[in-house]
Write a protein that holds these residues in place. Structure first.
Motif, PDB file in Angstrom:
ATOM      1  N   MET A 199       0.849  -1.204   0.000  1.00  0.00           N
ATOM      2  CA  MET A 199       0.000   0.000   0.000  1.00  0.00           C
ATOM      3  C   MET A 199       0.877   1.243   0.000  1.00  0.00           C
ATOM      4  N   THR A 200       0.632   2.128  -0.960  1.00  0.00           N
ATOM      5  CA  THR A 200       1.405   3.358  -1.013  1.00  0.00           C
ATOM      6  C   THR A 200       0.893   4.351   0.013  1.00  0.00           C
ATOM      7  N   ALA A 201       1.706   5.342   0.297  1.00  0.00           N
ATOM      8  CA  ALA A 201       1.316   6.324   1.320  1.00  0.00           C
ATOM      9  C   ALA A 201       0.040   7.037   0.939  1.00  0.00           C
ATOM     10  N   HIS A 202      -0.111   7.391  -0.351  1.00  0.00           N
ATOM     11  CA  HIS A 202      -1.293   8.139  -0.777  1.00  0.00           C
ATOM     12  C   HIS A 202      -2.558   7.314  -0.641  1.00  0.00           C
ATOM     13  N   LYS A 203      -2.454   5.986  -0.598  1.00  0.00           N
ATOM     14  CA  LYS A 203      -3.649   5.157  -0.533  1.00  0.00           C
ATOM     15  C   LYS A 203      -4.028   4.788   0.895  1.00  0.00           C
ATOM     16  N   ILE A 204      -3.259   5.268   1.865  1.00  0.00           N
ATOM     17  CA  ILE A 204      -3.639   5.056   3.248  1.00  0.00           C
ATOM     18  C   ILE A 204      -4.824   5.949   3.549  1.00  0.00           C
ATOM     19  N   PRO A 205      -5.975   5.402   3.981  1.00  0.00           N
ATOM     20  CA  PRO A 205      -7.125   6.257   4.291  1.00  0.00           C
ATOM     21  C   PRO A 205      -6.749   7.322   5.309  1.00  0.00           C
ATOM     22  N   LEU A 206      -7.181   8.531   5.061  1.00  0.00           N
ATOM     23  CA  LEU A 206      -6.829   9.626   5.951  1.00  0.00           C
ATOM     24  C   LEU A 206      -7.379   9.409   7.347  1.00  0.00           C
ATOM     25  N   ALA A 207      -8.430   8.575   7.463  1.00  0.00           N
ATOM     26  CA  ALA A 207      -8.989   8.297   8.780  1.00  0.00           C
ATOM     27  C   ALA A 207      -7.951   7.680   9.706  1.00  0.00           C
ATOM     28  N   LEU A 208      -6.952   6.982   9.137  1.00  0.00           N
ATOM     29  CA  LEU A 208      -5.912   6.391   9.970  1.00  0.00           C
ATOM     30  C   LEU A 208      -5.132   7.452  10.720  1.00  0.00           C
ATOM     31  N   ALA A 209      -5.093   8.634  10.136  1.00  0.00           N
ATOM     32  CA  ALA A 209      -4.364   9.712  10.790  1.00  0.00           C
ATOM     33  C   ALA A 209      -5.063  10.191  12.041  1.00  0.00           C
ATOM     34  N   ASN A 213      -8.800  15.325  -0.578  1.00  0.00           N
ATOM     35  CA  ASN A 213      -9.612  14.253  -0.002  1.00  0.00           C
ATOM     36  C   ASN A 213     -10.093  13.180  -0.969  1.00  0.00           C
ATOM     37  N   MET A 214      -9.989  13.418  -2.265  1.00  0.00           N
ATOM     38  CA  MET A 214     -10.579  12.504  -3.223  1.00  0.00           C
ATOM     39  C   MET A 214      -9.523  11.951  -4.194  1.00  0.00           C
ATOM     40  N   PRO A 215      -9.780  10.752  -4.762  1.00  0.00           N
ATOM     41  CA  PRO A 215     -10.829   9.797  -4.400  1.00  0.00           C
ATOM     42  C   PRO A 215     -10.704   9.358  -2.942  1.00  0.00           C
ATOM     43  N   LEU A 216     -11.825   8.978  -2.358  1.00  0.00           N
ATOM     44  CA  LEU A 216     -11.841   8.634  -0.939  1.00  0.00           C
ATOM     45  C   LEU A 216     -10.837   7.525  -0.660  1.00  0.00           C
ATOM     46  N   GLY A 217      -9.979   7.763   0.337  1.00  0.00           N
ATOM     47  CA  GLY A 217      -8.940   6.800   0.661  1.00  0.00           C
ATOM     48  C   GLY A 217      -7.666   6.989  -0.125  1.00  0.00           C
ATOM     49  N   GLN A 218      -7.669   7.925  -1.093  1.00  0.00           N
ATOM     50  CA  GLN A 218      -6.470   8.185  -1.903  1.00  0.00           C
ATOM     51  C   GLN A 218      -6.192   9.687  -1.955  1.00  0.00           C
TER      52      GLN A 218
END
Length: 344
Positions: free
Chosen positions: A1-11, A251-256
């Motif tokens: 999983m690349t950094a950009h594909k980590i859902p921002l919610a994890l932050a 924020n979009m696409p969601l999760g990316q």
């Protein structure tokens, strides 16, 4: 999983309740470090970095049980505003449709700054607004609806939730706020409707449908409509191309998040904000007159009243009010304040 594909919610997973840092002399919170790893800008020296508390933090807080219950109600209304459908909400939106991460997420217009910067002057309605009035504006425009009354149980609950998220932040901060709003990348020299349409179909339609009507499952919407009768009306902030580009880029696409180029984000925003939607509730009956009246303070950054390139359609030239029809009018639109002070 690349950094950009980590859902921002994890932050949001490592947040510390009510933490505010005024300078970079303080250690960077882990959630901000995660944002930086994802590609978001690091806080600049002197920026206010506030980490909003979570609902789990609320359970441990030393507050009266009834206060906690009201804050929970505000959270419930914020994340499921559709429960007010047909009374206060007349489209497919929740508050959290635009303010992601339960209203806590940086670079997605986190809502806690409103609790510490209001009351303050707002050019959109040309007077000083308090927190309740700012929330009411979201109902009138973003929800294409009618706000709960000032002082009502629902308005109190939503205000309480905003203020809970601001716990620990200074009132009227002197510093710029890190991650506030939907900061847009620099506007490219030229925007393309055609490129935007192609990108929308490739990147966005899977969640928001090819015709922009949103995604439904079992009769309930999962992802909101970016245009059309189920979307926000022409008076909503996100119909401004710059605001939409900032939301999409961050924020979009969601999760990316940040996976689109600046040009791509602007082109998609340009395409989306040149589609029809319910009429601005400030409509005078004539699109040119409405544009002349509110262009200097709002519509100068939107496509309202402009001629669309490919079909010569004048955007906003209609009396379509969406689901709420022409008999429901948001009571807060057009209200003035402090007229006696202006006379002086």
């Amino acid at each position: 999983m690349t950094a950009h594909k980590i859902p921002l919610a994890l932050a949001s997973a490592a947040l510390t309740a009510g933490m505010s840092l005024a300078t970079l002399a303080e250690p960077m919170p882990s959630t901000v470090a995660t944002l930086v790893e994802l590609g978001y800008p690091a806080p600049q020296e002197g920026e206010l970095v506030h980490i909003p508390p979570t609902m789990a933090d609320l359970e441990k807080a030393d507050l009266h049980p009834e206060t906690k219950e009201v804050i929970r109600r505000g959270y419930d209304l914020f994340t499921n505003t559709q429960q007010l459908r047909g009374e206060n909400v007349f489209n497919e939106m929740n508050c959290s449709s635009c303010h992601l991460g339960e209203g806590r997420q940086p670079f997605s217009a986190p809502i806690w700054p409103a609790a510490v910067t209001l009351p303050s002057y707002r050019g959109k309605n040309d007077h000083v607004n308090n927190l309740e009035e700012r929330i009411a504006g979201c109902f009138a425009y973003s929800m294409n609806g009618v706000p709960p009354e000032y002082g009502s149980d629902d308005m109190l609950a939503l205000s309480a939730y905003h203020q809970w998220l601001a716990k620990g932040a200074p009132m009227y901060p002197d510093q710029p706020i890190y991650g506030r709003g939907f900061p847009a990348p620099e506007r490219p020299e030229k925007l393309s409707y055609q490129r935007g349409e192609e990108l929308y179909q490739a990147q966005c339609a899977i969640c928001h449908s090819e015709d922009g009507s949103g995604l439904y499952q079992d009769g309930e919407y999962v992802f909101p409509a970016p245009w059309g009768d189920g979307s926000n009306n022409w008076g909503a902030g996100i119909v401004r191309t710059e605001t939409a580009a900032g939301f999409i880029k961050n924020n979009m696409p969601l999760g990316q998040p940040l996976s689109l180029s600046d040009q791509q984000a602007w082109d998609i925003a340009y395409y989306m904000t040149r589609q029809e939607r319910p009429q601005d509730p400030r409509y005078t009956g004539d699109v040119e007159e409405t544009l002349e009246k509110f262009g200097p303070t709002f519509h100068k950054n939107s496509s309202y009243g402009q001629v669309r390139e490919h079909d010569s359609h004048v955007l906003g030239d209609h009396a379509n009010w969406g689901e709420k029809g022409d008999e429901v009018t948001p009571w807060n639109v057009g209200q003035s304040r402090f007229e006696d002070l202006k006379e002086k």
